[in-house]
Design a protein around this motif. Structure first.
Motif, PDB file in Angstrom:
ATOM      1  N   ILE A 147       0.766  -1.148  -0.010  1.00 44.12           N
ATOM      2  CA  ILE A 147       0.184  -0.081  -0.039  1.00 44.12           C
ATOM      3  C   ILE A 147       0.932   1.093   0.042  1.00 44.12           C
ATOM      4  O   ILE A 147       0.693   2.305  -0.568  1.00 44.12           O
ATOM      5  CB  ILE A 147      -0.851   0.029   1.056  1.00 44.12           C
ATOM      6  N   TRP A 148       1.788   1.169   0.816  1.00 49.97           N
ATOM      7  CA  TRP A 148       2.979   2.214   0.790  1.00 49.97           C
ATOM      8  C   TRP A 148       3.311   2.655  -0.702  1.00 49.97           C
ATOM      9  O   TRP A 148       3.652   3.880  -0.996  1.00 49.97           O
ATOM     10  CB  TRP A 148       4.248   2.054   1.533  1.00 49.97           C
ATOM     11  N   ASP A 149       3.814   1.521  -1.299  1.00 50.97           N
ATOM     12  CA  ASP A 149       4.137   1.831  -2.853  1.00 50.97           C
ATOM     13  C   ASP A 149       3.535   2.081  -3.450  1.00 50.97           C
ATOM     14  O   ASP A 149       3.375   3.216  -4.348  1.00 50.97           O
ATOM     15  CB  ASP A 149       4.850   0.462  -3.291  1.00 50.97           C
ATOM     16  N   LEU A 150       1.877   1.810  -3.308  1.00 48.08           N
ATOM     17  CA  LEU A 150       0.826   2.401  -4.244  1.00 48.08           C
ATOM     18  C   LEU A 150       0.736   3.903  -3.995  1.00 48.08           C
ATOM     19  O   LEU A 150       0.548   4.540  -4.958  1.00 48.08           O
ATOM     20  CB  LEU A 150      -0.506   1.589  -3.882  1.00 48.08           C
ATOM     21  N   MET A 151       0.738   4.086  -2.730  1.00 49.83           N
ATOM     22  CA  MET A 151       0.645   5.702  -2.477  1.00 49.83           C
ATOM     23  C   MET A 151       1.807   6.424  -2.985  1.00 49.83           C
ATOM     24  O   MET A 151       1.442   7.711  -3.422  1.00 49.83           O
ATOM     25  CB  MET A 151       0.387   5.714  -0.799  1.00 49.83           C
ATOM     26  N   ARG A 152       2.908   6.174  -3.056  1.00 53.70           N
ATOM     27  CA  ARG A 152       3.980   6.585  -3.568  1.00 53.70           C
ATOM     28  C   ARG A 152       3.738   6.729  -4.975  1.00 53.70           C
ATOM     29  O   ARG A 152       4.026   8.078  -5.705  1.00 53.70           O
ATOM     30  CB  ARG A 152       5.396   6.097  -3.288  1.00 53.70           C
ATOM     31  N   ASP A 153       3.198   5.725  -5.608  1.00 54.29           N
ATOM     32  CA  ASP A 153       2.623   5.978  -7.189  1.00 54.29           C
ATOM     33  C   ASP A 153       1.722   6.873  -7.376  1.00 54.29           C
ATOM     34  O   ASP A 153       1.938   7.623  -8.314  1.00 54.29           O
ATOM     35  CB  ASP A 153       2.057   4.648  -7.613  1.00 54.29           C
ATOM     36  N   VAL A 154       0.856   7.046  -6.542  1.00 54.20           N
ATOM     37  CA  VAL A 154      -0.493   8.159  -6.526  1.00 54.20           C
ATOM     38  C   VAL A 154       0.332   9.481  -6.548  1.00 54.20           C
ATOM     39  O   VAL A 154      -0.116  10.387  -7.255  1.00 54.20           O
ATOM     40  CB  VAL A 154      -1.552   7.848  -5.362  1.00 54.20           C
ATOM     41  N   ARG A 155       1.264   9.671  -5.605  1.00 47.09           N
ATOM     42  CA  ARG A 155       2.133  11.086  -5.481  1.00 47.09           C
ATOM     43  C   ARG A 155       2.763  11.196  -6.635  1.00 47.09           C
ATOM     44  O   ARG A 155       2.740  12.243  -7.237  1.00 47.09           O
ATOM     45  CB  ARG A 155       2.692  10.822  -4.157  1.00 47.09           C
ATOM     46  N   GLN A 156       3.359  10.267  -7.147  1.00 53.75           N
ATOM     47  CA  GLN A 156       3.949  10.376  -8.422  1.00 53.75           C
ATOM     48  C   GLN A 156       3.371  10.811  -9.712  1.00 53.75           C
ATOM     49  O   GLN A 156       3.790  11.657 -10.223  1.00 53.75           O
ATOM     50  CB  GLN A 156       4.751   9.117  -8.871  1.00 53.75           C
ATOM     51  N   ARG A 157       2.003  10.654  -9.622  1.00 54.88           N
ATOM     52  CA  ARG A 157       1.031  11.149 -10.786  1.00 54.88           C
ATOM     53  C   ARG A 157       0.488  12.429 -10.412  1.00 54.88           C
ATOM     54  O   ARG A 157      -0.281  13.080 -10.982  1.00 54.88           O
ATOM     55  CB  ARG A 157       0.085   9.832 -10.897  1.00 54.88           C
ATOM     56  N   GLY A 158       1.023  13.041  -9.264  1.00 53.58           N
ATOM     57  CA  GLY A 158       0.791  14.430  -9.132  1.00 53.58           C
ATOM     58  C   GLY A 158      -0.406  14.713  -8.057  1.00 53.58           C
ATOM     59  O   GLY A 158      -0.875  15.801  -8.011  1.00 53.58           O
ATOM     60  N   LYS A 159      -0.836  13.496  -7.440  1.00 50.68           N
ATOM     61  CA  LYS A 159      -1.797  13.882  -6.637  1.00 50.68           C
ATOM     62  C   LYS A 159      -1.413  13.953  -5.112  1.00 50.68           C
ATOM     63  O   LYS A 159      -0.165  13.767  -4.859  1.00 50.68           O
ATOM     64  CB  LYS A 159      -2.585  12.538  -6.722  1.00 50.68           C
ATOM     65  N   THR A 160      -2.416  14.462  -4.447  1.00 50.49           N
ATOM     66  CA  THR A 160      -1.925  14.978  -3.035  1.00 50.49           C
ATOM     67  C   THR A 160      -2.534  13.857  -2.023  1.00 50.49           C
ATOM     68  O   THR A 160      -3.833  13.697  -2.475  1.00 50.49           O
ATOM     69  CB  THR A 160      -2.525  16.283  -2.654  1.00 50.49           C
ATOM     70  N   ILE A 161      -2.028  13.676  -1.203  1.00 52.43           N
ATOM     71  CA  ILE A 161      -2.632  12.618  -0.181  1.00 52.43           C
ATOM     72  C   ILE A 161      -2.602  13.046   1.195  1.00 52.43           C
ATOM     73  O   ILE A 161      -1.392  13.470   1.643  1.00 52.43           O
ATOM     74  CB  ILE A 161      -1.843  11.252  -0.108  1.00 52.43           C
TER      75      ILE A 161
END
Lengths: 310, 247
Positions: free
Chosen positions: A169-183
């Protein structure tokens, strides 16, 4: 950098209980912002006020430039939300849940990919009530991402997940951030905050007691590193306390703990080098030597005077 | 609209996966019809003004299905959806509250209609069911009775603190009512005391209205029923708006 969330002097009470008071912070575009604190610290109240699910009593909240309670309709499609307490109908299947929630949004992602990414492919046709706690959690994370949100809120992101799933899940969240999203996430795992978040707010009793990057929080408090080792006979070797980096030495019977502040600054050798040099030059035979760096857990202990797991 | 249709479709699927609701809405009334049909047949009887047992039972059981849908299925669904955070999760989406609630109403209405259709079909095929009314009138009465009882269901769900109490209270109201309102057993066989008490039960008015229109009586003979059910609907909607909670 754009601020996607601005919270100013937020206050929310439930009856006589003040859940959140004087909470101010902002979240920058493209970062993973974490809120940590024990149960009852006000994390969920804060995040739900920002999500527009609760109405603040006082203070202002802006999300992507909008007021989450008054402009909820404009905001909803842009947000992904994972709630701490939520459920789906028990006979609803995994794929049906994703297909249904995707239909609520104008530009959903392909949910089949999300099923794969969250390791739910085998459970595609399983009913919600047949899922384990961790599988339900992963499904809710998938639902939070199904609308390709600009801003994702995750309340207790990895609670109930085993360590392997947590890292995925952490890797997935880093992916999401990579795509310019904010978490924006809350957690009571200090390790999670330290390893995943760009900036962390520490909450205690409804207030923010510290807010910075994990590294700055740890350094800023000047918390000591520790060197732990055992020696034959368990006697504390002489002269360790006089080394320049060392602040104190403790003898715990079978183990010796040396505390020190520097990591090689001010012309000193790193603490570990100093200690090992001193031990070898004195001919002390030591074993099981390890160094313990201060962590966010120590920051939390220092700031709140209580252990996280209380 | 796409979201509404999808939600409606999913809720229909869920209805059939929940054996309890499907049994009492679809199967149980049919079982009663075949049971009493086997005992009494559908011969014209002076007892029912020249109609047979099945002829008067189909509209009465339809009223029973309306009661089941409002007091049991809808009440329990809404209370469970609230208590377990299913509504909470839906609320965090762009869906409008009225979309979420109207999908529930549409699904429960369709299931009630299906229950009635099965009764009519079985009555026609097996017992030569007689129908002397105006289909549009019966349809209008069906809609009125359904909506009034759905409003009552929302009120119960809103007033009860937990899903468990909503279920128990729904059953405590429902089961005596189906026997005392003429929906499960015709009031003609009941003693005078029960018949006068029945007038105070909302379901009696659905039974009377549907049975009357079924054999071709005029609306003007049923103003009391229409007024009671309209009042129930209006008050029910107002109270359920007041008492509705997302969590």
């Amino acid at each position: 950098m754009n601020q996607v969330v601005q919270v100013e002097k937020l206050r929310k009470t439930y009856g006589a209980t003040v859940a959140v008071d004087e909470v101010s912070f902002e979240v920058r575009e493209g970062e993973i912002f974490g809120m940590v604190g024990p149960n009852g610290a006000g994390k969920t109240t804060t995040i739900e006020c920002v999500e527009g699910l609760r109405r603040p009593e006082r203070g202002t909240v802006r999300v992507l430039g909008l007021d989450p309670t008054r402009q909820e309709r404009a905001l909803r499609p842009l947000l992904g939300v994972q709630l701490q307490q939520a459920n789906l109908p028990e006979h609803l299947k995994v794929w049906e849940a994703l297909d249904l929630y995707a239909s609520f949004y104008p530009h959903p992602v392909d949910w089949k990919g999300l099923i794969e990414q969250l390791g739910l492919a085998e459970k595609r046709d399983a009913a919600f009530h047949k899922l384990s706690g961790g599988q339900k959690q992963r499904l809710f994370i998938a639902l939070a991402l199904v609308n390709d949100p600009q801003l994702v809120f995750l309340d207790e992101l990895t609670t109930g997940l085993d360590p392997q799933a947590r890292h995925a899940i952490w890797d997935l969240m880093r992916d999401v951030r990579q795509r310019g999203k904010t978490i924006v996430l809350t957690t009571h795992f200090m390790e999670e905050a330290e390893r995943l978040c760009d900036r962390v707010a520490i909450l205690d009793h409804g207030r923010i007691v510290a807010l910075d990057t994990p590294a700055n929080l740890i350094q800023g408090l000047g918390i000591e590193s520790r060197i732990v080792f055992s020696v034959e006979g368990g006697r504390t070797p002489e002269g360790l306390a006089d080394l320049p980096s060392v602040t104190r030495v403790e003898n715990l019977g079978d183990r010796i703990v040396v505390y020190g502040r520097t990591n090689g600054q001010n012309g000193h050798a790193p603490l570990v080098a100093e200690v090992v040099n001193a031990l070898t030059s004195r001919g002390v035979r030591f074993d099981d030597l390890r160094t313990e760096q201060p962590s966010l857990e120590d920051v939390f202990l220092t700031l709140t005077g209580q252990a996280m797991r209380d | 609209m796409r979201a509404f249709l999808k939600l409606t479709r999913v809720e229909i699927k869920l209805f059939f996966r929940e054996p309890y609701g499907a049994f009492f809405t679809l199967a149980f009334p049919l079982m009663l019809l075949f049971l009493f049909g086997a005992i009494y047949g559908n011969e014209p009887s002076p007892y029912f003004g020249g109609y047979g047992t099945v002829d008067v039972s189909v509209p009465a059981y339809t009223a029973m299905i309306i009661g089941t849908s409002g007091l049991l299925t809808l009440t329990i669904t809404m209370a469970v959806y609230r208590e377990f955070g299913i509504l909470r999760r839906l609320r965090a989406t762009p869906l409008r509250p009225q979309t979420i609630l109207s999908a529930q109403v549409v699904v429960i209405f369709l299931m009630t209609l299906l229950g009635m259709a099965l009764l009519v079909l079985a009555g026609k095929l097996v017992y030569h069911l007689r129908f002397d009314g105006n289909p549009l009138s019966v349809a209008a009465a069906f809609v009125l009775g359904s909506l009034s009882f759905f409003a009552l269901g929302f009120v119960l769900a809103g007033l009860m603190p937990t899903a468990r109490t909503a279920q128990v209270v729904g059953m405590v109201i429902f089961y005596p009512m189906i026997f005392l309102s003429g929906s499960a057993i015709p009031l003609e066989v009941m003693p005078e005391g029960v018949r006068s008490f029945a007038r105070f039960l909302p379901l009696t008015h659905v039974v009377t209205l549907l049975r009357g229109l079924w054999i071709g009586e005029a609306w003007s003979q049923h103003t009391t029923e229409v007024i009671v059910l309209l009042a129930l609907l209006v008050v029910g909607v107002l109270v359920s708006i007041k008492t509705f909670r997302w969590e």
